[in-house]
Design a protein around this motif. Structure first.
Motif, short mmCIF file in Angstrom:
data_model
loop_
_atom_site.label_atom_id
_atom_site.label_comp_id
_atom_site.label_asym_id
_atom_site.label_seq_id
_atom_site.Cartn_x
_atom_site.Cartn_y
_atom_site.Cartn_z
N VAL B 308 0.84 -1.21 0.00
CA VAL B 308 0.00 0.00 0.00
C VAL B 308 0.87 1.25 0.00
O VAL B 308 0.67 2.18 -0.78
N ARG B 309 1.89 1.23 0.87
CA ARG B 309 2.77 2.39 0.93
C ARG B 309 3.47 2.64 -0.40
O ARG B 309 3.63 3.77 -0.85
N ARG B 310 3.88 1.54 -1.01
CA ARG B 310 4.56 1.70 -2.31
C ARG B 310 3.61 2.29 -3.33
O ARG B 310 3.98 3.17 -4.11
N ALA B 311 2.36 1.79 -3.34
CA ALA B 311 1.38 2.29 -4.31
C ALA B 311 1.15 3.77 -4.10
O ALA B 311 0.90 4.51 -5.05
N LEU B 312 1.25 4.21 -2.85
CA LEU B 312 1.02 5.64 -2.57
C LEU B 312 2.26 6.46 -2.85
O LEU B 312 2.29 7.65 -2.59
#
Ligand SMILES: Nc1ncnc2c1ncn2[C@@H]1O[C@H](COP(=O)(O)OP(=O)(O)OP(=O)(O)O)[C@@H](O)[C@H]1O
Ligand SMILES: [Mg+2]
Lengths: 237, 815
Positions: B308-312
């Motif tokens: 999720v963090r990477r996607a953000l």
């Protein structure tokens, strides 16, 4: 690198001959084959098609979550194929808001912290600026009263509204949504859909995968996919 | 402004780490065990094998002696020492008695027995070690009949004079003679066995070939040991030729051995440091694997979060930050815990470990700066490995797959396989350590079950040191000793009392050996011989297989001896009734010719300990004509009494002490204990080794169980959804449990097999520490297989039960 020149006449997204193959032990799956697609600024594009036709794959390539095997992807006039991991991360953070069918909120973080998360990856925002942007985004989705709650304490619809708030908090130019209403009942689905429409009306470029015909019909353009290929693109407006 | 984000992210990761402290606990305890085990062993190895010896320019000091089996320098006889003269390139030569002997020191309130040693002034000069306070011996004290003087050890000084320099003005009452203290030995003095040192004086007319002295020399800078050796050989060989000292057709060889190797030899051979170092290395490996495993699992658990963090759009360092922060906390906790554990263990080791483990009293183990540094490095490893795995994750997992499914795909197969592999390796390593432990335990058990050839359960023993002032000759000693026997035998419950110059299991590896000449003219070299009284055999419960024990009253014992069956086996002829001549005159002019007829053959005894060969022994009765023999031995030996009683030997201590004080009021009584205690002491080193190895393997076992548990727990948590589906499809709870046990069992089983194969190849190295058990002992293997399976079951139990409790609805609902 300035990827955000806002030229109204220039497409935001241009795909050319895009192909994605998943190689597994036994077989190669052609999830996308020779896709060509142009999305203009402010456009609302819906993508539909049978299960397994490659919609999610396409959207995750658009969102820079995945890369294609061949073909060209131009975002805001720049070819993204040669970019490094960290350059891609910067673009994801500032240009793209992603909304998933499965919400993908971080369970450990409060609602406020979840929405703030993409903003903390920018270097130029002060704490108070970030707080204001979080408030605004949550107010827009009608969740500003649940700042201190955690995702598990919210209903599915509420979680998806928070996810939308997170996607738009950083004011990205492009919103990508992969079946945002897929896990919601029709009531909640409508609330989220209204939200997306509102964002589109405010000028956002929106690209949404959906199975729901009625939602797809609210788009400017519907793209039908089958077996990894675009079979029909219909302009509705 | 930017840093507040980082700080809050770090705090956030700590908060969630502390909210579910299981991981923090497991990981930091694992790290702590690794830190502690390695520091303790490293410190012990350093203190016992590599501690510097405080003799200045020790490479210029050699021991001069006859070449003994095993390539070490033995002792030299007085005539040889006198004739060394001036060897080329040798600056100074000093001599000392070969072993310590007990003396009675009369303190204000009571007499105590103290280990004493005789060294020449030159011996101390060669060592060049400054005294702690006071001085060494001077020229006059070094002369025969010169003034009396004594040096005391640092330990004795601390204990009896509280480290006060006024000790120099005091005297010691040694065997009834007042001797002034002239100096205190330094703490680093490498000869640790003696607490009092007297001058060793050499009469230049002493041309005795008997006795073997410890001779050291300081040599010139540019000369090799070989050159010294050959100079020594040519000098002493011509002396041998001149005196026709050919023994069994051969002349002796002589060498100069570097003092450092002499001093280190004892610690090196008498400890099993190499095994400990091996154990520690294996343990460290298990710890590293376990830590890798835990951090891998942690990262797998954070898979969704990280995607999720990477996607953000999180930059890489921000993705790694929570992991680093988390592992940093683990590192800090583990490091502190490990250092404290090491500190406590070393304190304990200081009290428990025998002094012969260490070069000198000053080389006692303590945590060094290097150990602390090591702890930091190992802790950093925890952070580094997590970073590496984190990086690997970021590179090789598809964000899309995780996010589209909402993190519900369960554990990915790659890390699942890696996890099982790590469990397998841990199980293999634990198997190796467990086998070492099992074999050590069997060895200890076998040793404790050994038949010593005498009865330790019904007797107690003590020793005294009759001084030449009160007891000038053998007759005086025998009158006192026989009086002691009569007095002790009058105590109710005492059945028989005997005495002698030594007892089996006394732990003194004495030099009471003599050559004997047989009827047929052949020579028996270096046979252990004791002077004993009537009653010696009966009180020790020793069995006379042929012939008779010595008679009560000494007269009829004259010129007869008893030998062990080992001696008879050694010679391979029936010995009863034959004669041995003692001594063998051409070898030792100090001894008289005593033809002795063999009156009895005793069952062999393990005189030197449970795992040592039964030596050939000759027992000679105290008689009027053994005076010269006794005089040879009385300075180095005590007089030992054995009291056989009816009932518990320990309960006779007070009465025996009373009797001894009645008969010999000026002498102190040493080691008044049941003989079983003497035997137990023989096993002390083995028991210590066993305990240490058990600690290692116990830690290894628990660590690998922790490793297994965490892999299983995380895999079950990751498969929650899968188990929910299975349950929904009608799988019974027992079926789900079996599933978990099966997946754990496969890793464990492979590990066990690999471990046994590895153990079989390394067991060569431990074979010499084993007794009565082969390295491929089937019982040990069965036991460790059982132990490992049991620990595997325990490790899998909680995760399996969690799997069994999965309710279909609970895990299938999207939350
Ligand atoms: N990681 C992967 N490895 C192998 N094949 C994959 C992988 N991800 C997707 N695929 C395959 O690619 C094809 C397209 O998948 P995709 O998820 O894009 O479908 P979709 O159009 O989103 O379907 P749905 O409407 O069911 O979500 C499918 O055939 C799928 O099996
Ligand atoms: Mg899809």
């Amino acid at each position: 690198m300035n990827i955000s020149d806002n030229n109204k006449s220039q497409p935001v997204i241009t795909l050319n001959g895009l192909t994605k193959v998943f190689q597994t032990e036994e077989i190669d799956t052609y999830a996308l084959q020779n896709i060509a697609l142009t999305i203009m600024p402010g456009e609302f594009v819906a993508i539909t098609g049978p299960s397994g036709c490659g919609k999610s794959t396409l959207l995750s390539i658009l969102g820079l979550l995945d890369t294609a095997n061949s073909g060209q992807y131009t975002l805001n006039g720049h070819d993204v194929s040669g970019l490094s991991m960290s350059e891609l991360a910067v673009i994801r953070n500032s240009e793209i808001g992603f909304i998933f069918q499965a919400f993908n909120l971080i369970a450990d973080l409060s609602i406020e912290a979840n929405v703030e998360l993409p903003l903390t990856y920018r270097n130029n925002l002060s704490k108070s600026e970030r707080r204001d942007m979080v408030r605004q985004a949550l107010e827009l989705v009608g969740m500003s009263h649940r700042l201190k709650h955690y995702p598990s304490q919210l209903s599915g619809g509420q979680q998806q509204r928070v996810a939308v708030a997170r996607a738009l908090a950083g004011q990205p130019r492009i919103l990508l949504a992969d079946e945002p209403t897929g896990n919601l009942d029709s009531e909640n689905g409508k609330v989220v859909m209204d939200l997306l429409n509102k964002l589109h009306d405010n000028g956002s470029t929106l690209c949404m995968v959906t199975h729901d015909i009625s939602f797809a019909q609210q788009a400017d353009r519907v793209i039908h996919m089958k077996d990894g290929e675009v079979v029909k693109a219909a302009n509705l407006n | 402004m930017f840093s507040d984000v980082l700080i809050s992210e770090v705090l956030q990761s700590w908060k969630s780490l502390l909210k579910k402290p299981g991981y923090l606990g497991l990981a930091s305890i694992t790290l702590a065990m690794g830190v502690a085990a390695c520091i303790v062993v490293f410190t012990l190895v350093k203190a016992s094998l590599f501690a510097p010896i405080a003799v200045p320019q020790i490479d210029r000091v050699v021991k001069l002696g006859s070449l003994e089996q095993g390539d070490y320098a033995g002792g030299l006889a007085p005539i040889q020492v006198i004739n060394l003269g001036k060897l080329p390139s040798v600056r100074q030569v000093g001599a000392a008695t070969p072993a310590v002997s007990s003396v009675t020191v009369q303190n204000a309130d009571r007499a105590i027995m103290v280990a004493s040693w005789h060294v020449s002034k030159e011996f101390l000069d060669v060592l060049r070690m400054p005294m702690q306070i006071g001085r060494g011996f001077n020229e006059n004290e070094n002369k025969p009949n010169g003034p009396q003087a004594a040096l005391i050890s640092h330990g004795y000084w601390q204990q009896h004079f509280a480290g006060n320099s006024s000790a120099l003005n005091k005297s010691l009452l040694v065997n009834g003679v007042s001797i002034p203290i002239v100096g205190v030995l330094p703490l680093e003095f490498p000869y640790k066995n003696a607490d009092i040192i007297f001058p060793l004086t050499f009469d230049s007319s002493n041309t005795s070939w008997s006795g073997s002295f410890n001779v050291i020399a300081r040599v010139d800078n540019n000369v090799s040991y070989e050159m010294i050796s050959s100079a020594l050989y040519s000098r002493l060989h011509s002396l041998d030729v001149e005196h026709k000292r050919e023994s069994l057709g051969k002349y002796h060889h002589y060498i100069a051995q570097p003092l450092e190797s002499v001093l280190r030899a004892e610690t090196r051979t008498s400890t099993i440091m190499t095994i400990f170092a091996g154990c520690a290395a294996v343990l460290l490996l298990i710890v590293l694997i376990n830590l890798s495993n835990l951090s891998l699992l942690r990262i797998v658990a954070h898979n969704h979060d990280s995607a999720v963090r990477r996607a953000l759009g999180a930059p890489i360092f921000r993705l790694l930050l929570p992991t680093v922060a988390e592992q940093f906390l683990v590192a800090v906790f583990g490091c502190i815990l490990g250092l404290s554990l090491a500190w406590v263990s070393l304190k304990l080791a200081n009290n428990v470990l025998p002094s012969y483990w260490f070069i000198s009293a000053s080389s006692r183990p303590e945590i060094s700066l290097l150990s602390v540094l090591f702890a930091f490095v190992l802790s950093l490893f925890v952070v580094a490995i997590a970073l590496a795995f984190g990086w690997w994750r970021i590179r090789f997992t598809s964000m899309k797959d995780v996010l589209v499914s909402g993190g519900r795909t369960g554990n990915d197969r790659k890390s699942g396989k890696l996890g099982s592999l790590l469990v397998t390796i841990q199980a293999a390593l634990a198997t190796v350590l467990l086998l070492v432990a099992a074999l050590s335990a069997r060895t200890y058990w076998n040793s404790s079950q050994v038949d010593y050839g005498f009865d330790g359960e019904h007797s107690l023993a003590f020793h005294i040191k009759p001084d030449r002032g009160t007891y000038p000759d053998q007759e005086a000693v025998m009158i006192m000793a026989d009086g002691m026997v009569t007095r002790l035998e009058s105590v109710a419950g005492v059945m028989r009392v005997g005495y002698g110059t030594n007892i089996p299991a006394s732990g003194t590896d004495h030099n009471d050996t003599a050559p004997f000449l047989m009827d047929n003219g052949s020579v028996l070299d270096s046979i252990t011989a004791y002077l004993v009284s009537p009653g010696y055999f009966e009180s020790l419960g020793m069995e006379i297989q042929q012939g008779r024990e010595f008679d009560r009253g000494h007269s009829t014992n004259t010129d007869t001896i008893i030998i062990t069956e080992e001696l008879e086996k050694h010679i391979q002829t029936s010995m009863l009734g034959q004669k041995l001549t003692l001594p063998y005159n051409s070898v030792n002019s100090a001894w008289e010719n005593l033809p002795l007829s063999i009156r009895g053959i005793a069952k062999g005894v393990r005189a030197y300990g449970p795992n040592r060969q039964k030596p050939p022994i000759v027992w000679i009765p105290f008689m009027a004509n053994t005076e010269k023999l006794y005089n040879l031995w009385r300075d180095s030996d005590s007089l030992w009494f054995i009291v056989k009683v009816h009932g518990d030997p320990a309960s006779f201590k007070d009465e025996v002490l009373d009797a001894a004080n009645d008969i010999a009021p000026t002498l102190s009584v040493g080691r008044l204990e049941p003989i079983s205690e003497y035997q137990a002491l023989n096993l002390y080193t083995q028991r210590l080794n066993l305990v240490l190895i058990l600690v290692f393997s116990g830690v290894a076992l628990s660590l690998s169980s922790i490793g297994m548990y965490s892999v299983m727990a995380v895999s079950v948590a990751g498969r929650k959804h899968e188990f929910g589906v299975r349950a929904a499809l009608g799988a019974k709870p027992s079926r789900l449990m079996i599933d978990v046990f099966k997946s754990g069992g496969i890793s464990l089983g492979i590990g066990l097999i690999v471990g046994l194969i590895v153990a079989a190849t390394v067991s060569k190295f431990i074979e010499r520490f084993l007794y009565g058990v082969s390295a491929a002992d089937p019982y040990s293997i069965v036991i460790i297989v059982a132990v490992l399976i049991l620990s595997g079951l325990i490790a899998c139990l909680a995760p399996a039960m969690r799997a069994a409790r999965t309710r279909p609805m609970q895990s299938l609902r999207m939350d």
